[in-house]
Design an enzyme around this catalytic site. Sequence first.
Site, PDB file in Angstrom:
ATOM      1  N   LYS A 186       0.185   4.252  -0.347  1.00 15.88           N
ATOM      2  CA  LYS A 186      -0.441   5.461   0.219  1.00 15.88           C
ATOM      3  C   LYS A 186      -0.139   6.673  -0.672  1.00 15.88           C
ATOM      4  CE  LYS A 186      -0.286   3.270   4.673  1.00 15.88           C
ATOM      5  NZ  LYS A 186      -0.281   3.363   6.110  1.00 15.88           N
ATOM      6  N   GLU A 234      -5.704  -4.876  10.460  1.00 18.75           N
ATOM      7  CA  GLU A 234      -4.685  -3.854  10.697  1.00 18.75           C
ATOM      8  C   GLU A 234      -4.997  -3.095  11.981  1.00 18.75           C
ATOM      9  OE1 GLU A 234      -2.607  -2.724   6.790  1.00 18.75           O
ATOM     10  OE2 GLU A 234      -4.335  -1.421   6.990  1.00 18.75           O
ATOM     11  N   ASN A 266       0.865  -1.173   0.000  1.00 20.08           N
ATOM     12  CA  ASN A 266       0.000   0.000   0.000  1.00 20.08           C
ATOM     13  C   ASN A 266       0.906   1.228   0.000  1.00 20.08           C
ATOM     14  OD1 ASN A 266      -1.827   2.021   0.497  1.00 20.08           O
ATOM     15  ND2 ASN A 266      -2.391   1.338   2.552  1.00 20.08           N
ATOM     16  N   GLY A 283       2.183   2.302  10.722  1.00 17.22           N
ATOM     17  CA  GLY A 283       3.150   3.380  10.567  1.00 17.22           C
ATOM     18  C   GLY A 283       3.831   3.800  11.859  1.00 17.22           C
ATOM     19  N   GLU A 286      -7.037   4.746   7.604  1.00 18.87           N
ATOM     20  CA  GLU A 286      -6.839   6.176   7.303  1.00 18.87           C
ATOM     21  C   GLU A 286      -8.065   6.747   6.588  1.00 18.87           C
ATOM     22  OE1 GLU A 286      -3.042   5.607   5.394  1.00 18.87           O
ATOM     23  OE2 GLU A 286      -2.235   5.012   7.339  1.00 18.87           O
ATOM     24  N   SER A 334       3.072  -2.102  10.447  1.00 22.45           N
ATOM     25  CA  SER A 334       4.520  -2.204  10.702  1.00 22.45           C
ATOM     26  C   SER A 334       5.071  -3.604  10.428  1.00 22.45           C
ATOM     27  CB  SER A 334       4.860  -1.736  12.117  1.00 22.45           C
ATOM     28  OG  SER A 334       4.494  -0.372  12.268  1.00 22.45           O
ATOM     29  N   HIS A 359      -9.580   1.176   4.585  1.00 28.00           N
ATOM     30  CA  HIS A 359      -8.327   1.379   5.323  1.00 28.00           C
ATOM     31  C   HIS A 359      -8.588   2.325   6.493  1.00 28.00           C
ATOM     32  CE1 HIS A 359      -4.305   2.640   6.350  1.00 28.00           C
ATOM     33  NE2 HIS A 359      -3.896   1.517   5.791  1.00 28.00           N
TER      34      HIS A 359
END
Length: 251
Positions: free
Chosen positions: A12, A168, A10, A174, A98, A214, A96
């Site tokens: 991003k 996730e 991904n 991250g 985010e 991560s 996701h």
Amino acid sequence: MKRTKIVAGNWKMNNTLEEGVKLAGQIATAKGQTEARVVLCTPFIHLTAVGTQIIGAQNLFLGAQNCHQEEKGAYTGEVSASMLQSVGVEYVIIGHSERREYFKETNAQLAQKLDIVLSKGMTPIFCCGEPLAVRQKEKHVTYVARQLRESLFHLDAATISKIVIAYEPVWAIGTGLTASPEQAQEMHASIRKTLSRKYGKKVASGLSILYGGSCNASNARQLFALPDVDGGLIGGASLKAEDFVTIIHSF
Ligand code: PGA
């Protein structure tokens, strides 16, 4: 049951077009034969060029990071599932964290996005996972079960078999904090159990459930060895060809 192994990168909002095409080329060249399906989820504007770059590479697929839930229309700045399909996209990340956090995407809206992606014959990679505060209250299992119920349970058994799930934990994305093998296995097994209750054991045991948060070249092998982990959704470590290729070969 033998499940499909998948490693999806991904990207991003990273890389210019030139950098993205270069990265895709490096991955296509370096990856060699893989047991896993490898997916590159690039920014929208990279899709056509990256698609051309990876043509003919074994087990390498083009993915998008999002799409709009409507067929078409006056949605300035959005991209539809048909558009993605028309440039050769085969996988689409849906939900996701985010997108959920910064763009306020809801479980109900994600259900619609899944439907439109599936209707175009593409494979959704449906993301679920709990924020830190939920984990600290030890409510992560019920929180994720609710995400699954509200976004997926309208699908029938034949259709649910066409999706990929990515667990996730939001606190691991991250941050350099990876879920421990015990935490990852617990959640993956509980996701499979939730789906098994609704769709039966056979369907649930055939679904690929990826871990994300991560995951990197050093910890992928340990995570992918867990009984209910079928691969990874990789953010930061997918931006370096060498690391990503190591992850692809971590089964
Ligand atoms: P990360 O991101 O690997 O950088 O933690 C994973 C993701 O958000 O999909």
